[in-house]
Motif scaffolding. Structure first.
Motif, mmCIF file in Angstrom:
data_model
loop_
_atom_site.group_PDB
_atom_site.id
_atom_site.type_symbol
_atom_site.label_atom_id
_atom_site.label_comp_id
_atom_site.label_asym_id
_atom_site.label_seq_id
_atom_site.Cartn_x
_atom_site.Cartn_y
_atom_site.Cartn_z
ATOM 1 N N LEU A 97 25.343 30.954 3.529
ATOM 2 C CA LEU A 97 25.663 32.350 3.831
ATOM 3 C C LEU A 97 26.252 32.992 2.585
ATOM 4 C CD1 LEU A 97 27.249 32.041 7.403
ATOM 5 C CD2 LEU A 97 24.930 32.784 6.799
ATOM 6 N N PHE A 98 25.694 34.117 2.179
ATOM 7 C CA PHE A 98 26.139 34.826 0.985
ATOM 8 C C PHE A 98 27.006 36.009 1.401
ATOM 9 C CE2 PHE A 98 22.448 32.492 -0.280
ATOM 10 C CZ PHE A 98 22.681 32.129 -1.584
ATOM 11 N N TYR A 99 28.069 36.199 0.635
ATOM 12 C CA TYR A 99 29.009 37.267 0.980
ATOM 13 C C TYR A 99 28.639 38.540 0.219
ATOM 14 C CZ TYR A 99 33.278 39.958 1.502
ATOM 15 O OH TYR A 99 34.188 40.952 1.785
ATOM 16 N N GLY A 116 28.590 44.157 4.221
ATOM 17 C CA GLY A 116 27.629 43.197 4.735
ATOM 18 C C GLY A 116 28.255 41.954 5.321
ATOM 19 N N GLY A 117 29.357 41.510 4.748
ATOM 20 C CA GLY A 117 29.961 40.264 5.187
ATOM 21 C C GLY A 117 29.102 39.078 4.796
ATOM 22 N N PHE A 118 29.152 37.999 5.582
ATOM 23 C CA PHE A 118 28.373 36.799 5.331
ATOM 24 C C PHE A 118 27.005 36.932 5.987
ATOM 25 C CE2 PHE A 118 32.661 35.281 4.604
ATOM 26 C CZ PHE A 118 32.503 34.468 3.493
ATOM 27 N N VAL A 119 25.959 36.938 5.206
ATOM 28 C CA VAL A 119 24.600 37.098 5.718
ATOM 29 C C VAL A 119 23.687 36.123 4.988
ATOM 30 C CG1 VAL A 119 24.919 39.545 6.300
ATOM 31 C CG2 VAL A 119 24.102 38.904 4.018
ATOM 32 N N PRO A 148 17.544 34.941 1.653
ATOM 33 C CA PRO A 148 16.514 33.956 1.260
ATOM 34 C C PRO A 148 16.173 34.003 -0.227
ATOM 35 C CG PRO A 148 15.888 35.116 3.271
ATOM 36 C CD PRO A 148 17.093 35.821 2.745
ATOM 37 N N GLU A 149 16.208 35.199 -0.825
ATOM 38 C CA GLU A 149 15.847 35.298 -2.239
ATOM 39 C C GLU A 149 16.829 34.531 -3.112
ATOM 40 O OE1 GLU A 149 15.126 38.684 -5.710
ATOM 41 O OE2 GLU A 149 15.609 39.279 -3.654
ATOM 42 N N ARG A 150 18.124 34.736 -2.886
ATOM 43 C CA ARG A 150 19.122 34.008 -3.689
ATOM 44 C C ARG A 150 19.150 32.535 -3.325
ATOM 45 N NH1 ARG A 150 21.274 39.128 -3.485
ATOM 46 N NH2 ARG A 150 22.125 39.917 -5.471
ATOM 47 N N LEU A 151 18.927 32.224 -2.039
ATOM 48 C CA LEU A 151 18.934 30.833 -1.607
ATOM 49 C C LEU A 151 17.835 30.038 -2.329
ATOM 50 C CD1 LEU A 151 20.185 28.762 0.366
ATOM 51 C CD2 LEU A 151 18.394 29.425 1.998
ATOM 52 N N HIS A 152 16.745 30.712 -2.619
ATOM 53 C CA HIS A 152 15.617 30.067 -3.292
ATOM 54 C C HIS A 152 15.993 29.600 -4.706
ATOM 55 C CE1 HIS A 152 11.510 29.201 -4.456
ATOM 56 N NE2 HIS A 152 11.642 29.993 -5.500
ATOM 57 N N TYR A 153 17.007 30.267 -5.334
ATOM 58 C CA TYR A 153 17.403 29.931 -6.696
ATOM 59 C C TYR A 153 18.291 28.685 -6.766
ATOM 60 C CZ TYR A 153 15.682 34.541 -8.052
ATOM 61 O OH TYR A 153 14.897 35.630 -8.274
#
Length: 540
Positions: free
Chosen positions: A116-118, A123-126, A129-134
Protein backbone atom coordinates in the motif's frame (compact mmCIF):
# COMPACT_ATOMS: atom_id res chain seq x y z
CA UNK A 1 77.70 43.12 -52.03
CA UNK A 2 76.86 39.60 -50.97
CA UNK A 3 76.21 39.03 -47.29
CA UNK A 4 78.53 36.51 -45.63
CA UNK A 5 77.80 35.22 -42.16
CA UNK A 6 80.95 34.59 -40.11
CA UNK A 7 81.25 32.76 -36.82
CA UNK A 8 83.35 35.39 -35.04
CA UNK A 9 81.48 38.35 -36.43
CA UNK A 10 77.96 36.97 -36.17
CA UNK A 11 77.37 33.81 -34.14
CA UNK A 12 79.87 34.50 -31.34
CA UNK A 13 78.29 37.85 -30.28
CA UNK A 14 74.85 36.24 -30.37
CA UNK A 15 76.03 33.43 -28.10
CA UNK A 16 77.79 35.84 -25.75
CA UNK A 17 74.66 37.94 -25.34
CA UNK A 18 72.06 35.21 -25.59
CA UNK A 19 73.55 32.51 -23.36
CA UNK A 20 73.10 34.47 -20.08
CA UNK A 21 69.56 35.44 -21.07
CA UNK A 22 68.70 31.84 -21.85
CA UNK A 23 70.22 30.67 -18.53
CA UNK A 24 68.20 33.27 -16.58
CA UNK A 25 65.05 32.32 -18.47
CA UNK A 26 65.55 28.63 -17.71
CA UNK A 27 66.09 29.33 -13.98
CA UNK A 28 62.99 31.53 -13.89
CA UNK A 29 60.97 28.94 -15.78
CA UNK A 30 62.02 26.15 -13.43
CA UNK A 31 61.17 28.30 -10.41
CA UNK A 32 57.75 29.11 -11.85
CA UNK A 33 57.08 25.42 -12.53
CA UNK A 34 57.97 24.53 -8.94
CA UNK A 35 55.76 27.30 -7.57
CA UNK A 36 52.95 26.22 -9.86
CA UNK A 37 53.23 22.60 -8.79
CA UNK A 38 53.17 23.45 -5.12
CA UNK A 39 50.34 25.96 -5.45
CA UNK A 40 48.29 23.46 -7.47
CA UNK A 41 48.82 20.83 -4.79
CA UNK A 42 47.70 23.26 -2.07
CA UNK A 43 44.68 24.44 -4.03
CA UNK A 44 43.64 20.91 -5.03
CA UNK A 45 43.93 19.72 -1.43
CA UNK A 46 41.76 22.58 -0.15
CA UNK A 47 39.22 21.98 -2.90
CA UNK A 48 39.13 18.30 -2.07
CA UNK A 49 38.58 19.00 1.61
CA UNK A 50 35.77 21.37 0.67
CA UNK A 51 34.28 18.66 -1.56
CA UNK A 52 34.44 16.13 1.26
CA UNK A 53 32.63 18.57 3.52
CA UNK A 54 29.91 19.05 0.88
CA UNK A 55 29.65 15.27 0.44
CA UNK A 56 29.21 14.78 4.18
CA UNK A 57 26.43 17.40 4.33
CA UNK A 58 24.63 15.85 1.35
CA UNK A 59 25.00 12.31 2.74
CA UNK A 60 23.50 13.42 6.08
CA UNK A 61 20.49 14.90 4.31
CA UNK A 62 19.97 11.85 2.07
CA UNK A 63 20.00 9.38 4.99
CA UNK A 64 17.81 11.49 7.26
CA UNK A 65 14.51 10.24 5.81
CA UNK A 66 15.50 6.64 6.49
CA UNK A 67 16.76 7.40 10.01
CA UNK A 68 13.87 9.67 10.97
CA UNK A 69 10.76 8.09 9.47
CA UNK A 70 11.15 4.35 8.96
CA UNK A 71 12.38 3.41 12.48
CA UNK A 72 9.46 5.36 13.94
CA UNK A 73 6.86 3.15 12.25
CA UNK A 74 5.21 1.28 15.15
CA UNK A 75 5.34 -2.49 14.74
CA UNK A 76 2.16 -2.99 16.71
CA UNK A 77 0.29 -0.38 14.65
CA UNK A 78 1.46 -1.97 11.41
CA UNK A 79 0.66 -5.54 12.49
CA UNK A 80 -2.83 -4.54 13.65
CA UNK A 81 -3.38 -2.60 10.39
CA UNK A 82 -3.87 0.61 12.38
CA UNK A 83 -2.64 2.96 9.65
CA UNK A 84 -3.69 6.26 11.20
CA UNK A 85 -0.48 6.81 13.25
CA UNK A 86 1.60 5.57 10.30
CA UNK A 87 -0.22 7.98 7.97
CA UNK A 88 0.53 10.92 10.27
CA UNK A 89 4.20 9.88 10.37
CA UNK A 90 4.42 9.53 6.56
CA UNK A 91 2.66 12.85 6.04
CA UNK A 92 5.27 14.64 8.16
CA UNK A 93 7.96 12.79 6.23
CA UNK A 94 6.64 14.10 2.92
CA UNK A 95 6.63 17.62 4.30
CA UNK A 96 10.17 17.34 5.59
CA UNK A 97 11.84 15.30 2.83
CA UNK A 98 10.81 16.64 -0.55
CA UNK A 99 12.92 14.12 -2.44
CA UNK A 100 10.79 11.14 -1.24
CA UNK A 101 8.38 10.07 -3.98
CA UNK A 102 6.17 7.62 -2.01
CA UNK A 103 6.21 5.89 1.37
CA UNK A 104 4.74 2.39 1.37
CA UNK A 105 3.99 -0.52 3.76
CA UNK A 106 3.36 -4.26 3.60
CA UNK A 107 2.31 -6.76 6.26
CA UNK A 108 2.13 -10.54 6.28
CA UNK A 109 -1.66 -10.30 6.27
CA UNK A 110 -1.54 -8.82 2.74
CA UNK A 111 -1.04 -10.91 -0.42
CA UNK A 112 2.58 -11.66 -1.10
CA UNK A 113 4.23 -9.13 -3.43
CA UNK A 114 1.67 -6.37 -2.89
CA UNK A 115 1.96 -3.12 -0.94
CA UNK A 116 0.00 0.00 0.00
CA UNK A 117 1.44 3.35 -1.07
CA UNK A 118 0.75 6.49 0.89
CA UNK A 119 -0.55 9.51 -1.08
CA UNK A 120 -0.07 12.65 1.02
CA UNK A 121 -2.88 14.63 -0.60
CA UNK A 122 -6.21 13.06 0.31
CA UNK A 123 -5.45 9.58 -0.90
CA UNK A 124 -4.17 7.80 2.17
CA UNK A 125 -2.95 4.22 1.71
CA UNK A 126 -3.97 2.91 -1.72
CA UNK A 127 -2.79 0.38 -4.26
CA UNK A 128 -0.50 1.65 -6.98
CA UNK A 129 0.20 -1.08 -9.57
CA UNK A 130 2.57 1.13 -11.58
CA UNK A 131 4.91 1.80 -8.65
CA UNK A 132 4.49 -1.74 -7.34
CA UNK A 133 5.84 -3.00 -10.67
CA UNK A 134 9.15 -1.16 -9.99
CA UNK A 135 9.89 -3.04 -6.71
CA UNK A 136 12.44 -5.84 -7.21
CA UNK A 137 11.81 -9.37 -5.90
CA UNK A 138 14.57 -8.98 -3.29
CA UNK A 139 12.26 -6.67 -1.31
CA UNK A 140 9.92 -9.57 -0.42
CA UNK A 141 12.51 -12.20 0.45
CA UNK A 142 14.72 -12.47 3.49
CA UNK A 143 17.64 -14.45 2.17
CA UNK A 144 20.82 -15.42 3.92
CA UNK A 145 22.85 -12.40 4.93
CA UNK A 146 19.93 -9.98 4.44
CA UNK A 147 19.38 -7.62 7.35
CA UNK A 148 16.56 -5.39 8.42
CA UNK A 149 17.61 -2.66 6.01
CA UNK A 150 17.91 -2.73 2.27
CA UNK A 151 18.36 -0.44 -0.73
CA UNK A 152 17.66 -1.45 -4.33
CA UNK A 153 17.46 -0.03 -7.81
CA UNK A 154 13.99 -0.17 -9.33
CA UNK A 155 13.31 -2.75 -12.04
CA UNK A 156 11.27 -2.60 -15.21
CA UNK A 157 11.63 -0.64 -18.39
CA UNK A 158 13.77 2.52 -18.00
CA UNK A 159 13.63 2.65 -14.17
CA UNK A 160 14.87 5.88 -12.61
CA UNK A 161 14.19 5.26 -8.93
CA UNK A 162 15.65 3.63 -5.82
CA UNK A 163 13.89 1.80 -3.01
CA UNK A 164 14.83 1.96 0.69
CA UNK A 165 13.12 -0.52 3.07
CA UNK A 166 13.00 -1.41 6.76
CA UNK A 167 12.03 -5.04 7.33
CA UNK A 168 10.02 -5.93 10.45
CA UNK A 169 11.16 -9.34 11.63
CA UNK A 170 10.15 -11.85 14.23
CA UNK A 171 13.24 -11.65 16.42
CA UNK A 172 12.99 -15.25 17.56
CA UNK A 173 12.21 -16.99 14.28
CA UNK A 174 13.68 -14.34 11.94
CA UNK A 175 10.60 -14.43 9.73
CA UNK A 176 9.44 -11.43 7.72
CA UNK A 177 6.32 -9.86 9.24
CA UNK A 178 6.15 -6.48 7.54
CA UNK A 179 7.95 -3.81 5.55
CA UNK A 180 8.07 -0.01 5.74
CA UNK A 181 9.87 1.82 3.00
CA UNK A 182 9.98 4.67 0.52
CA UNK A 183 10.90 5.32 -3.11
CA UNK A 184 13.05 8.13 -4.52
CA UNK A 185 12.79 9.27 -8.14
CA UNK A 186 16.39 10.08 -9.11
CA UNK A 187 15.33 12.36 -11.97
CA UNK A 188 13.12 14.42 -9.66
CA UNK A 189 15.79 14.33 -6.97
CA UNK A 190 18.38 15.80 -9.37
CA UNK A 191 15.99 18.22 -11.06
CA UNK A 192 13.89 19.55 -8.20
CA UNK A 193 15.64 18.91 -4.89
CA UNK A 194 19.40 19.14 -5.44
CA UNK A 195 19.65 22.61 -7.07
CA UNK A 196 17.71 24.29 -4.27
CA UNK A 197 19.53 22.32 -1.57
CA UNK A 198 22.91 23.23 -3.13
CA UNK A 199 22.04 26.93 -3.30
CA UNK A 200 20.75 27.05 0.28
CA UNK A 201 23.15 24.69 2.05
CA UNK A 202 26.05 23.18 0.04
CA UNK A 203 27.43 26.23 -1.77
CA UNK A 204 27.40 28.51 1.33
CA UNK A 205 29.16 25.79 3.34
CA UNK A 206 31.86 25.29 0.69
CA UNK A 207 32.49 29.02 0.27
CA UNK A 208 32.68 29.54 4.01
CA UNK A 209 35.20 26.70 4.29
CA UNK A 210 37.40 28.08 1.46
CA UNK A 211 36.96 31.73 2.39
CA UNK A 212 36.08 32.41 -1.25
CA UNK A 213 32.62 33.77 -2.02
CA UNK A 214 32.98 32.90 -5.75
CA UNK A 215 34.12 29.28 -5.49
CA UNK A 216 31.87 27.13 -7.74
CA UNK A 217 30.50 23.69 -6.92
CA UNK A 218 29.70 21.15 -9.61
CA UNK A 219 27.87 17.82 -9.41
CA UNK A 220 28.02 15.57 -12.47
CA UNK A 221 25.37 12.89 -13.02
CA UNK A 222 25.55 9.39 -14.52
CA UNK A 223 26.21 10.68 -18.07
CA UNK A 224 28.72 13.34 -16.93
CA UNK A 225 26.10 16.03 -17.37
CA UNK A 226 26.07 18.79 -14.75
CA UNK A 227 23.29 18.57 -12.16
CA UNK A 228 24.66 21.46 -10.12
CA UNK A 229 26.78 24.14 -11.78
CA UNK A 230 27.82 24.43 -15.42
CA UNK A 231 31.56 25.18 -15.47
CA UNK A 232 33.91 22.25 -14.83
CA UNK A 233 37.48 23.64 -14.53
CA UNK A 234 40.78 21.77 -14.49
CA UNK A 235 41.08 22.38 -10.75
CA UNK A 236 37.61 20.92 -10.24
CA UNK A 237 38.52 17.76 -12.11
CA UNK A 238 41.66 17.31 -10.00
CA UNK A 239 39.67 17.61 -6.77
CA UNK A 240 36.66 15.53 -7.88
CA UNK A 241 35.10 13.20 -5.29
CA UNK A 242 32.87 10.23 -6.07
CA UNK A 243 29.50 10.20 -4.32
CA UNK A 244 27.36 7.04 -4.27
CA UNK A 245 23.70 7.96 -4.64
CA UNK A 246 22.56 5.99 -1.58
CA UNK A 247 19.88 6.92 0.93
CA UNK A 248 21.14 4.55 3.63
CA UNK A 249 24.21 4.47 5.83
CA UNK A 250 27.17 2.64 4.23
CA UNK A 251 28.50 1.90 7.70
CA UNK A 252 25.57 -0.47 8.26
CA UNK A 253 26.85 -2.84 5.59
CA UNK A 254 24.02 -2.31 3.10
CA UNK A 255 25.10 -3.15 -0.43
CA UNK A 256 25.42 0.02 -2.49
CA UNK A 257 27.59 -1.18 -5.37
CA UNK A 258 24.71 -1.08 -7.85
CA UNK A 259 23.57 2.44 -7.07
CA UNK A 260 24.60 5.31 -9.38
CA UNK A 261 27.79 7.16 -8.56
CA UNK A 262 27.95 10.89 -9.17
CA UNK A 263 30.97 13.19 -9.18
CA UNK A 264 31.24 16.21 -6.87
CA UNK A 265 33.95 18.79 -7.52
CA UNK A 266 34.98 22.17 -6.18
CA UNK A 267 37.22 24.48 -8.20
CA UNK A 268 37.97 28.09 -8.97
CA UNK A 269 36.94 29.49 -12.34
CA UNK A 270 37.57 33.27 -12.28
CA UNK A 271 38.86 33.90 -8.78
CA UNK A 272 42.44 35.00 -8.15
CA UNK A 273 44.18 31.86 -6.90
CA UNK A 274 47.39 31.11 -5.10
CA UNK A 275 49.21 30.55 -8.39
CA UNK A 276 48.57 34.06 -9.66
CA UNK A 277 49.75 35.61 -6.41
CA UNK A 278 52.97 33.60 -6.51
CA UNK A 279 53.59 34.49 -10.15
CA UNK A 280 53.39 38.23 -9.68
CA UNK A 281 56.84 38.47 -8.12
CA UNK A 282 58.47 36.90 -11.19
CA UNK A 283 56.58 38.74 -13.92
CA UNK A 284 59.00 41.71 -14.02
CA UNK A 285 62.09 39.56 -14.49
CA UNK A 286 60.36 37.30 -16.97
CA UNK A 287 59.25 40.33 -19.01
CA UNK A 288 62.80 41.71 -19.20
CA UNK A 289 64.30 38.36 -20.15
CA UNK A 290 61.51 37.72 -22.63
CA UNK A 291 62.01 41.10 -24.32
CA UNK A 292 65.74 40.46 -24.66
CA UNK A 293 65.14 37.02 -26.11
CA UNK A 294 62.59 38.40 -28.57
CA UNK A 295 64.99 41.07 -29.81
CA UNK A 296 67.75 38.49 -30.07
CA UNK A 297 65.48 36.05 -31.88
CA UNK A 298 64.34 38.68 -34.38
CA UNK A 299 67.91 39.68 -35.16
CA UNK A 300 69.02 36.08 -35.50
CA UNK A 301 66.02 35.24 -37.67
CA UNK A 302 66.72 38.15 -40.02
CA UNK A 303 70.37 37.16 -40.34
CA UNK A 304 69.49 33.51 -40.89
CA UNK A 305 66.81 34.42 -43.43
CA UNK A 306 69.23 36.59 -45.36
CA UNK A 307 71.87 33.87 -45.38
CA UNK A 308 69.37 31.18 -46.36
CA UNK A 309 67.91 33.30 -49.14
CA UNK A 310 71.32 34.08 -50.57
CA UNK A 311 72.32 30.43 -50.39
CA UNK A 312 69.10 29.41 -52.11
CA UNK A 313 69.54 31.99 -54.86
CA UNK A 314 73.13 30.90 -55.36
CA UNK A 315 72.05 27.27 -55.59
CA UNK A 316 69.28 28.14 -58.05
CA UNK A 317 71.64 30.06 -60.28
CA UNK A 318 74.24 27.32 -60.15
CA UNK A 319 71.69 24.63 -61.02
CA UNK A 320 70.22 26.77 -63.76
CA UNK A 321 73.56 27.56 -65.39
CA UNK A 322 74.63 23.93 -65.19
CA UNK A 323 71.34 22.64 -66.60
CA UNK A 324 70.94 25.18 -69.38
CA UNK A 325 74.60 24.84 -70.43
CA UNK A 326 74.13 21.13 -70.84
CA UNK A 327 70.88 21.59 -72.77
CA UNK A 328 72.40 24.22 -75.10
CA UNK A 329 75.26 21.97 -76.18
CA UNK A 330 73.07 19.55 -78.12
CA UNK A 331 71.27 22.01 -80.47
CA UNK A 332 74.47 24.04 -80.98
CA UNK A 333 76.41 20.92 -81.88
CA UNK A 334 73.69 19.82 -84.31
CA UNK A 335 73.53 23.27 -85.93
CA UNK A 336 77.34 23.29 -86.36
CA UNK A 337 77.32 19.78 -87.82
CA UNK A 338 74.47 20.37 -90.29
CA UNK A 339 75.79 23.76 -91.41
CA UNK A 340 79.32 22.38 -91.99
CA UNK A 341 77.99 19.54 -94.10
CA UNK A 342 75.91 21.95 -96.17
CA UNK A 343 78.82 24.39 -96.49
CA UNK A 344 81.18 21.65 -97.69
CA UNK A 345 78.54 20.49 -100.16
CA UNK A 346 78.45 17.01 -98.69
CA UNK A 347 74.67 16.74 -99.14
CA UNK A 348 74.27 16.42 -102.90
CA UNK A 349 70.66 15.40 -103.08
CA UNK A 350 67.95 18.01 -102.90
CA UNK A 351 65.70 15.91 -100.66
CA UNK A 352 68.49 15.34 -98.15
CA UNK A 353 69.36 19.06 -98.14
CA UNK A 354 65.70 19.80 -97.38
CA UNK A 355 65.84 17.43 -94.40
CA UNK A 356 69.02 19.16 -93.20
CA UNK A 357 67.37 22.59 -93.50
CA UNK A 358 64.38 21.31 -91.51
CA UNK A 359 66.72 19.97 -88.82
CA UNK A 360 68.45 23.35 -88.64
CA UNK A 361 65.11 25.08 -88.20
CA UNK A 362 64.06 22.62 -85.46
CA UNK A 363 67.33 23.08 -83.58
CA UNK A 364 66.91 26.87 -83.85
CA UNK A 365 63.42 26.52 -82.39
CA UNK A 366 64.87 24.51 -79.51
CA UNK A 367 67.33 27.34 -78.84
CA UNK A 368 64.50 29.89 -79.12
CA UNK A 369 62.38 28.00 -76.55
CA UNK A 370 65.33 27.84 -74.18
CA UNK A 371 66.03 31.56 -74.59
CA UNK A 372 62.36 32.31 -73.90
CA UNK A 373 62.52 30.24 -70.71
CA UNK A 374 65.73 32.06 -69.72
CA UNK A 375 64.00 35.41 -70.14
CA UNK A 376 60.98 34.24 -68.14
CA UNK A 377 63.24 32.86 -65.44
CA UNK A 378 65.16 36.14 -65.33
CA UNK A 379 61.91 38.00 -64.71
CA UNK A 380 60.98 35.55 -61.94
CA UNK A 381 64.39 35.98 -60.31
CA UNK A 382 63.89 39.75 -60.38
CA UNK A 383 60.43 39.16 -58.85
CA UNK A 384 58.74 41.04 -61.67
CA UNK A 385 55.12 39.90 -61.89
CA UNK A 386 52.84 40.49 -64.85
CA UNK A 387 51.39 43.97 -64.43
CA UNK A 388 49.90 45.05 -67.78
CA UNK A 389 46.37 43.70 -67.52
CA UNK A 390 43.46 44.23 -69.90
CA UNK A 391 40.26 42.37 -70.83
CA UNK A 392 41.26 39.32 -72.85
CA UNK A 393 39.18 36.99 -74.99
CA UNK A 394 39.71 33.35 -74.01
CA UNK A 395 38.93 32.10 -77.52
CA UNK A 396 41.76 34.23 -78.96
CA UNK A 397 44.20 33.06 -76.26
CA UNK A 398 43.51 29.39 -76.92
CA UNK A 399 43.58 29.75 -80.72
CA UNK A 400 46.90 31.62 -80.66
CA UNK A 401 48.47 29.00 -78.38
CA UNK A 402 47.30 26.20 -80.71
CA UNK A 403 48.72 27.99 -83.76
CA UNK A 404 52.06 28.42 -81.97
CA UNK A 405 52.06 24.72 -81.22
CA UNK A 406 51.32 23.77 -84.86
CA UNK A 407 54.47 25.61 -86.04
CA UNK A 408 56.78 23.97 -83.53
CA UNK A 409 59.24 21.18 -84.19
CA UNK A 410 56.87 18.66 -82.58
CA UNK A 411 53.37 19.28 -83.97
CA UNK A 412 50.70 17.28 -82.23
CA UNK A 413 46.95 16.86 -82.85
CA UNK A 414 44.82 18.84 -80.39
CA UNK A 415 41.10 18.20 -79.82
CA UNK A 416 39.53 21.53 -78.88
CA UNK A 417 36.32 21.49 -76.84
CA UNK A 418 35.20 25.05 -76.18
CA UNK A 419 31.65 26.38 -75.62
CA UNK A 420 30.26 28.96 -78.00
CA UNK A 421 30.54 31.78 -75.45
CA UNK A 422 33.15 32.22 -72.77
CA UNK A 423 33.61 35.20 -70.41
CA UNK A 424 36.54 37.53 -70.82
CA UNK A 425 39.58 37.35 -68.56
CA UNK A 426 41.23 40.37 -66.98
CA UNK A 427 44.92 39.65 -67.58
CA UNK A 428 47.97 39.83 -69.82
CA UNK A 429 47.23 38.34 -73.23
CA UNK A 430 50.75 37.26 -74.22
CA UNK A 431 51.54 35.80 -70.79
CA UNK A 432 48.36 33.70 -70.80
CA UNK A 433 49.05 32.51 -74.35
CA UNK A 434 52.47 31.42 -73.13
CA UNK A 435 50.84 29.47 -70.24
CA UNK A 436 48.45 27.56 -72.54
CA UNK A 437 51.23 26.93 -75.06
CA UNK A 438 53.52 25.66 -72.30
CA UNK A 439 50.86 23.17 -71.14
CA UNK A 440 50.24 21.99 -74.74
CA UNK A 441 53.97 21.63 -75.38
CA UNK A 442 54.48 19.80 -72.10
CA UNK A 443 51.62 17.39 -72.97
CA UNK A 444 53.06 16.69 -76.43
CA UNK A 445 56.46 15.81 -74.97
CA UNK A 446 55.00 13.00 -72.88
CA UNK A 447 52.40 11.68 -75.37
CA UNK A 448 52.78 9.60 -78.46
CA UNK A 449 51.99 11.22 -81.83
CA UNK A 450 48.92 8.99 -82.25
CA UNK A 451 47.42 10.12 -78.94
CA UNK A 452 45.67 13.51 -79.25
CA UNK A 453 45.75 16.23 -76.64
CA UNK A 454 42.37 17.45 -75.35
CA UNK A 455 41.95 21.16 -74.65
CA UNK A 456 38.72 22.42 -73.08
CA UNK A 457 37.33 25.31 -71.06
CA UNK A 458 34.25 26.05 -69.00
CA UNK A 459 32.94 28.55 -66.47
CA UNK A 460 32.80 27.54 -62.77
CA UNK A 461 31.51 29.85 -60.02
CA UNK A 462 33.02 33.13 -61.20
CA UNK A 463 36.12 31.38 -62.57
CA UNK A 464 37.14 30.06 -65.98
CA UNK A 465 38.70 26.59 -65.99
CA UNK A 466 41.08 25.75 -68.86
CA UNK A 467 41.95 22.04 -69.05
CA UNK A 468 44.78 20.39 -71.01
CA UNK A 469 44.71 16.59 -70.86
CA UNK A 470 46.94 14.01 -72.50
CA UNK A 471 46.93 10.22 -72.72
CA UNK A 472 50.61 9.77 -72.14
CA UNK A 473 52.62 7.85 -69.59
CA UNK A 474 51.43 9.90 -66.62
CA UNK A 475 53.40 11.28 -63.70
CA UNK A 476 54.72 8.95 -60.96
CA UNK A 477 53.18 9.64 -57.51
CA UNK A 478 56.59 10.50 -56.04
CA UNK A 479 57.11 13.21 -58.70
CA UNK A 480 53.61 14.71 -58.56
CA UNK A 481 54.18 17.06 -55.56
CA UNK A 482 57.28 18.56 -57.23
CA UNK A 483 56.18 19.20 -60.82
CA UNK A 484 55.82 22.97 -60.24
CA UNK A 485 59.25 23.37 -58.62
CA UNK A 486 61.95 25.16 -60.57
CA UNK A 487 64.42 22.89 -62.39
CA UNK A 488 62.63 19.73 -61.20
CA UNK A 489 62.46 16.95 -63.73
CA UNK A 490 61.24 13.43 -63.08
CA UNK A 491 63.72 10.59 -63.23
CA UNK A 492 61.53 8.47 -65.52
CA UNK A 493 61.79 10.86 -68.54
CA UNK A 494 65.45 11.75 -68.86
CA UNK A 495 65.16 11.59 -72.65
CA UNK A 496 62.77 14.57 -72.75
CA UNK A 497 64.58 17.85 -73.39
CA UNK A 498 64.01 20.95 -71.27
CA UNK A 499 65.31 23.00 -68.35
CA UNK A 500 62.47 22.16 -65.97
CA UNK A 501 61.13 25.72 -65.89
CA UNK A 502 57.94 25.60 -67.97
CA UNK A 503 55.45 24.54 -65.29
CA UNK A 504 57.10 26.74 -62.66
CA UNK A 505 56.79 29.79 -64.91
CA UNK A 506 53.18 28.89 -65.78
CA UNK A 507 52.27 28.63 -62.10
CA UNK A 508 53.88 32.01 -61.37
CA UNK A 509 51.95 33.71 -64.23
CA UNK A 510 48.64 32.13 -63.15
CA UNK A 511 49.23 33.19 -59.54
CA UNK A 512 49.89 36.78 -60.65
CA UNK A 513 46.41 36.71 -62.25
CA UNK A 514 44.79 35.65 -58.97
CA UNK A 515 44.22 32.09 -60.16
CA UNK A 516 45.63 28.65 -59.52
CA UNK A 517 46.85 25.66 -61.51
CA UNK A 518 46.14 22.05 -60.52
CA UNK A 519 47.31 18.67 -61.79
CA UNK A 520 45.81 15.17 -61.79
CA UNK A 521 47.71 12.18 -63.14
CA UNK A 522 47.63 8.41 -63.24
CA UNK A 523 50.44 6.21 -64.47
CA UNK A 524 49.71 4.74 -67.88
CA UNK A 525 46.60 6.86 -68.43
CA UNK A 526 47.91 10.40 -68.76
CA UNK A 527 47.74 13.75 -66.98
CA UNK A 528 45.31 16.63 -66.71
CA UNK A 529 46.37 20.22 -65.94
CA UNK A 530 43.63 22.70 -64.99
CA UNK A 531 44.13 26.48 -64.91
CA UNK A 532 41.46 28.41 -63.01
CA UNK A 533 41.33 32.19 -63.59
CA UNK A 534 38.85 34.80 -62.35
CA UNK A 535 36.64 36.36 -65.02
CA UNK A 536 36.72 40.09 -65.78
CA UNK A 537 34.78 42.29 -63.36
CA UNK A 538 32.24 43.35 -65.95
CA UNK A 539 31.40 39.67 -66.61
CA UNK A 540 30.21 38.83 -63.03
Amino acid sequence: MAFKFSFTGGLLPILAFGAPLVAIALVQYRWILELQTRSEMIENQRNREAGQRARSILADEMTRARLTVLPAVGHADLMSLDFEPVAQLFNRGHERFAYVDRFFVWTESMPHGEALFYHPVGGGFVSDPERLHYLPDEVWFLGEGKGRWGEFLCVGENPTCQVVIHRILDDEERTLQGIAGFMVDRVGFARDFLPAFAEQVLVPAVREFLGDMEAPLTLLGENDEPIIGTNVTAAAVESAIEIPMTFTLPSEGIQTTDVPRWLLSVGHSDAVGVQEILHRGALGNIAIVGAGLIVLAIGSALMARSSAREAKLSDLKSRFISGISHELKTPLSNIRLYSEMLELDRVPRKLERKLFYRSLRQQAEILGDMLEEILDFSRLEAEQSVTRFEPCDLQDIVQEAIEMKEWTRTPHPVDVNLPDALPRIHGNHSALVRVVYSLLDNASKYSGPDKPIVLGAQRENGMVAIEVADRGAGIPPEDLPHVFERFYRGQSHDDVKGAGLGLSIAQSVVASHGGRIEVESELGKGSRFTVRLPVAFDED
